[in-house]
Design a protein around this motif. Sequence first.
Motif, PDB file in Angstrom:
ATOM      1  N   PHE A  74      34.479  43.777  44.711  1.00 36.67           N
ATOM      2  CA  PHE A  74      34.808  45.083  45.261  1.00 36.67           C
ATOM      3  C   PHE A  74      36.324  45.271  45.330  1.00 36.67           C
ATOM      4  CE2 PHE A  74      30.721  44.132  47.556  1.00 36.67           C
ATOM      5  CZ  PHE A  74      29.965  45.142  46.985  1.00 36.67           C
ATOM      6  N   CYS A  75      36.753  46.519  45.334  1.00 36.93           N
ATOM      7  CA  CYS A  75      38.178  46.841  45.437  1.00 36.93           C
ATOM      8  C   CYS A  75      38.375  48.056  46.333  1.00 36.93           C
ATOM      9  CB  CYS A  75      38.774  47.149  44.060  1.00 36.93           C
ATOM     10  SG  CYS A  75      38.605  45.835  42.837  1.00 36.93           S
ATOM     11  N   ILE A  76      39.562  48.120  46.929  1.00 36.63           N
ATOM     12  CA  ILE A  76      39.959  49.253  47.759  1.00 36.63           C
ATOM     13  C   ILE A  76      41.139  49.938  47.087  1.00 36.63           C
ATOM     14  CG2 ILE A  76      40.642  50.012  50.060  1.00 36.63           C
ATOM     15  CD1 ILE A  76      37.928  48.588  49.984  1.00 36.63           C
ATOM     16  N   GLY A  77      41.038  51.237  46.885  1.00 36.53           N
ATOM     17  CA  GLY A  77      42.094  51.985  46.201  1.00 36.53           C
ATOM     18  C   GLY A  77      43.070  52.632  47.162  1.00 36.53           C
ATOM     19  N   GLU A  94      39.517  57.889  54.439  1.00 29.72           N
ATOM     20  CA  GLU A  94      38.562  56.791  54.515  1.00 29.72           C
ATOM     21  C   GLU A  94      38.826  55.873  53.322  1.00 29.72           C
ATOM     22  OE1 GLU A  94      34.461  57.704  55.185  1.00 29.72           O
ATOM     23  OE2 GLU A  94      34.917  59.524  56.317  1.00 29.72           O
ATOM     24  N   PRO A  95      38.459  54.594  53.419  1.00 32.46           N
ATOM     25  CA  PRO A  95      38.713  53.681  52.308  1.00 32.46           C
ATOM     26  C   PRO A  95      38.078  54.159  51.001  1.00 32.46           C
ATOM     27  CG  PRO A  95      38.122  52.453  54.281  1.00 32.46           C
ATOM     28  CD  PRO A  95      37.892  53.898  54.597  1.00 32.46           C
ATOM     29  N   ILE A 223      38.103  47.504  56.782  1.00 30.20           N
ATOM     30  CA  ILE A 223      37.463  47.511  55.466  1.00 30.20           C
ATOM     31  C   ILE A 223      36.085  46.858  55.519  1.00 30.20           C
ATOM     32  CG2 ILE A 223      37.595  46.517  53.139  1.00 30.20           C
ATOM     33  CD1 ILE A 223      40.686  46.883  53.400  1.00 30.20           C
ATOM     34  N   VAL A 224      36.010  45.657  56.094  1.00 34.14           N
ATOM     35  CA  VAL A 224      34.731  44.943  56.139  1.00 34.14           C
ATOM     36  C   VAL A 224      33.711  45.735  56.948  1.00 34.14           C
ATOM     37  CG1 VAL A 224      33.560  42.852  56.945  1.00 34.14           C
ATOM     38  CG2 VAL A 224      35.772  42.681  55.767  1.00 34.14           C
ATOM     39  N   SER A 225      34.126  46.248  58.093  1.00 29.67           N
ATOM     40  CA  SER A 225      33.216  47.033  58.919  1.00 29.67           C
ATOM     41  C   SER A 225      32.767  48.289  58.181  1.00 29.67           C
ATOM     42  CB  SER A 225      33.890  47.410  60.232  1.00 29.67           C
ATOM     43  OG  SER A 225      33.078  48.293  60.987  1.00 29.67           O
ATOM     44  N   TYR A 226      33.708  48.998  57.595  1.00 31.34           N
ATOM     45  CA  TYR A 226      33.396  50.245  56.891  1.00 31.34           C
ATOM     46  C   TYR A 226      32.418  50.009  55.751  1.00 31.34           C
ATOM     47  CZ  TYR A 226      34.201  54.586  54.278  1.00 31.34           C
ATOM     48  OH  TYR A 226      34.042  55.781  53.614  1.00 31.34           O
ATOM     49  N   MET A 227      32.690  49.020  54.914  1.00 32.70           N
ATOM     50  CA  MET A 227      31.819  48.756  53.773  1.00 32.70           C
ATOM     51  C   MET A 227      30.412  48.395  54.225  1.00 32.70           C
ATOM     52  SD  MET A 227      34.352  46.735  51.137  1.00 32.70           S
ATOM     53  CE  MET A 227      33.075  46.616  49.892  1.00 32.70           C
TER      54      MET A 227
END
Length: 282
Positions: A74-77, A94-95, A223-227
């Motif tokens: 996975f990646c975050i932009g 949002e991420p 990030i971890v929580s959101y995903m």
Amino acid sequence: MKLLRFGPKGQEKPGILDADGHVRDLSDHVTDFAGATVSLEALDTLRSVDVAALPLVSEPGRIGSCLAAVPNFFCIGLNYAKHAEETGAEPPKEPILFSKATSALSGPFDPVIIPRGSVKGDWEVELGVVIGRTALYVSEDDALDYVAGYCTINDVSEREFQIEKGGQWMKGKSAPTFGPTGPYLVTADEVPDPQNLRVTLTLNGETVQDSNTDDMIFTVREIVSYMSQFMELQPGDIIATGTPSGVGMGMKPQRFLKPGDVMEVEVEGLGRQRQVAEAAEI
């Protein structure tokens, strides 16, 4: 612990750094590092091993990716404020989530192959997060309890493929060798604050990226929580958490990879990579 994999491609063995920085062979205790073998429970078991009693590897040779394979890459932009600014984009509310093909996973010192038709190859130093247990509907307060460890990643990108050919970003992120990862998987107990790590990348000896994870718009916790609100994260999943300013696309004039370019990539405390760009064979 600083875990690594050493040996020829496809024949890597699991190893660990001892107190003096020497490689020790872990083959008698774990088959490889991927999936369940990097779960929090598996890592706790490895902590009971007497590292000094393990076979010393005097000449480890090639260092492979710190993970043999990943369930998801996975990646975050646009996750650094200054990087969003240099690209002319509004900071995301949002991420931004996207993926690399898992076949992009590569060793930290292996060549980066510029794919056929590529004219806009680019570099991106990133903090990598490795998930250590199944995560679904996780709170921000608890999110770091699901992290097995951290690593250095170069999220190599092809900007024409990514942006100008329409559709999703994945096709500009997924060519073979576009995911150098490692050299080490550093367990989470050795990284007390993932939001205070220097991240750097030099191109042919010139520093082009030099920032700190404190410039991230969304923290590792967020990030971890959101995903986990949208998907079930699994042990061995890897998340590249975004890159700071200094990418070739953001330069004026723009600057892109060419054969012979040398990238040196580092996240503080997680190890340094070095890749030479090569043209794909015709």
